[in-house]
Design an enzyme around this catalytic site. Sequence first.
Site, PDB file in Angstrom:
ATOM      1  N   ASN A  81       0.544  -0.834   0.069  1.00 53.51           N
ATOM      2  CA  ASN A  81       0.199  -0.418   0.169  1.00 53.51           C
ATOM      3  C   ASN A  81       0.592   1.021   0.452  1.00 53.51           C
ATOM      4  OD1 ASN A  81      -2.223   1.438   0.325  1.00 53.51           O
ATOM      5  ND2 ASN A  81      -3.810   0.058   1.170  1.00 53.51           N
ATOM      6  N   ARG A  82       0.516   2.373   0.476  1.00 49.39           N
ATOM      7  CA  ARG A  82       0.385   3.595   0.499  1.00 49.39           C
ATOM      8  C   ARG A  82       1.663   4.226   0.779  1.00 49.39           C
ATOM      9  NH1 ARG A  82      -3.576   2.694  -2.571  1.00 49.39           N
ATOM     10  NH2 ARG A  82      -3.460   3.336  -4.932  1.00 49.39           N
ATOM     11  N   HIS A 107       3.105   0.123  -2.958  1.00 44.28           N
ATOM     12  CA  HIS A 107       3.927  -1.092  -3.309  1.00 44.28           C
ATOM     13  C   HIS A 107       4.775  -0.854  -3.273  1.00 44.28           C
ATOM     14  CE1 HIS A 107      -0.176  -2.218  -2.392  1.00 44.28           C
ATOM     15  NE2 HIS A 107       0.027  -2.293  -4.279  1.00 44.28           N
ATOM     16  N   HIS A 177      -1.530 -10.154  -3.845  1.00 44.98           N
ATOM     17  CA  HIS A 177      -2.294  -9.268  -4.414  1.00 44.98           C
ATOM     18  C   HIS A 177      -2.286 -10.132  -5.641  1.00 44.98           C
ATOM     19  CE1 HIS A 177      -3.390  -5.173  -6.188  1.00 44.98           C
ATOM     20  NE2 HIS A 177      -2.604  -4.789  -5.192  1.00 44.98           N
ATOM     21  N   TYR A 179      -6.017 -10.989  -7.473  1.00 46.57           N
ATOM     22  CA  TYR A 179      -7.757 -11.233  -8.022  1.00 46.57           C
ATOM     23  C   TYR A 179      -8.191 -12.149  -7.865  1.00 46.57           C
ATOM     24  CZ  TYR A 179      -4.990  -6.144  -9.409  1.00 46.57           C
ATOM     25  OH  TYR A 179      -4.716  -5.183  -9.388  1.00 46.57           O
ATOM     26  N   GLU A 306      -6.655  -7.543   0.566  1.00 45.74           N
ATOM     27  CA  GLU A 306      -5.645  -7.757   0.501  1.00 45.74           C
ATOM     28  C   GLU A 306      -5.003  -7.609   2.334  1.00 45.74           C
ATOM     29  OE1 GLU A 306      -2.874  -4.581  -1.929  1.00 45.74           O
ATOM     30  OE2 GLU A 306      -5.055  -5.157  -2.917  1.00 45.74           O
TER      31      GLU A 306
END
Length: 343
Positions: A81-82, A107, A177, A179, A306
Amino acid sequence: MVNGVIKRLWGNKSGKPVYLIRLENKGGAYVELSSYGAGIVSVVVPDKNGKPGNVVLGFSNLEAYLQDTCYIGVTIGPFANRIANGAFELHGKKYVFEKNDGGHLNHSGNLGMHAAVFDFSTDDAAVTFSLSLQDGEDGFPGNRELSVRYSWNDEQELMIAYQLRTDQALPISITNHAYFNLGGEHNSIMDHRLKVASSAYLELNKAHLPSGKILSDKQMLFNDAFIRDKPGDKSQGIIGLNTFFLLDALPQDQPVARLEEEQSGRTMEVYTDYPGMLLYTGEFLQSRFVGHGGKSYKAFDGLCLECQYFPDSPNQPSFPSAIFSAERPYNHFIKLKFGLRSY
């Protein structure tokens, strides 16, 4: 007891060989994993009619992963994440990174674990990927040894165990990660039902960074709801969902989330010891690889769940600490259990 482990050379990156490893159980259900990014390539499990199908987005060849910019299936770290403004301060020293997402670090940037070729070893039921990182190699401090162990059993449980040892303190939040699309690839995930064991979530701005506030609007929580019934925060210009849930403290044998898709009858339960989980509905998903055996994906073809520490936690002292060191080694797990609905 699983039937066994099959591995084959899949290609190479910068001269280093990359392998595809399959773990298959007695029922024929299997997962495929790649030593590139220690990633999940496929999870093939039966639907309510017994027909097997892949329930994660992925590619059939390594070249597509090397071109991918959406982190499809890979391990994310050292920090998922950020991180705001691509910087944090730790023990009086400031660390500055590339700004790969609108002025922020996301990431861990281009040198993150997702782009590394891992070493690996196998046994009858699992594969363990390993990666050695030197102090500052990826911008983060510490000489580090990481292992990512995947195991697969006859109950269709995929266990992912993360261990990291370091000789210096640093922020760590490692996740996968993948999907997911339980109905099969190229079907929208809007008809999936989701339940999350959470009564609160973080307030995020348009850049998906936390303000520090914790919210509890029931409209945004998932007690058992269709993805399509939860609107994105359009006031911030967000079309899809990018919601960070604070997970309830549950025993490790109880799921923190349950996803299901009615047409296929498939279900997936998520177990973890992480304090939070990001739901991302893939609104920015785009992959147009058209090489031999390639696939293309579009927005809402898959969603991510996540499990991780809170975004921007190195800059948010009120959040659970994600600082690990030689005295506080990193050990966390995510377990995905695939099954069928009871009708």
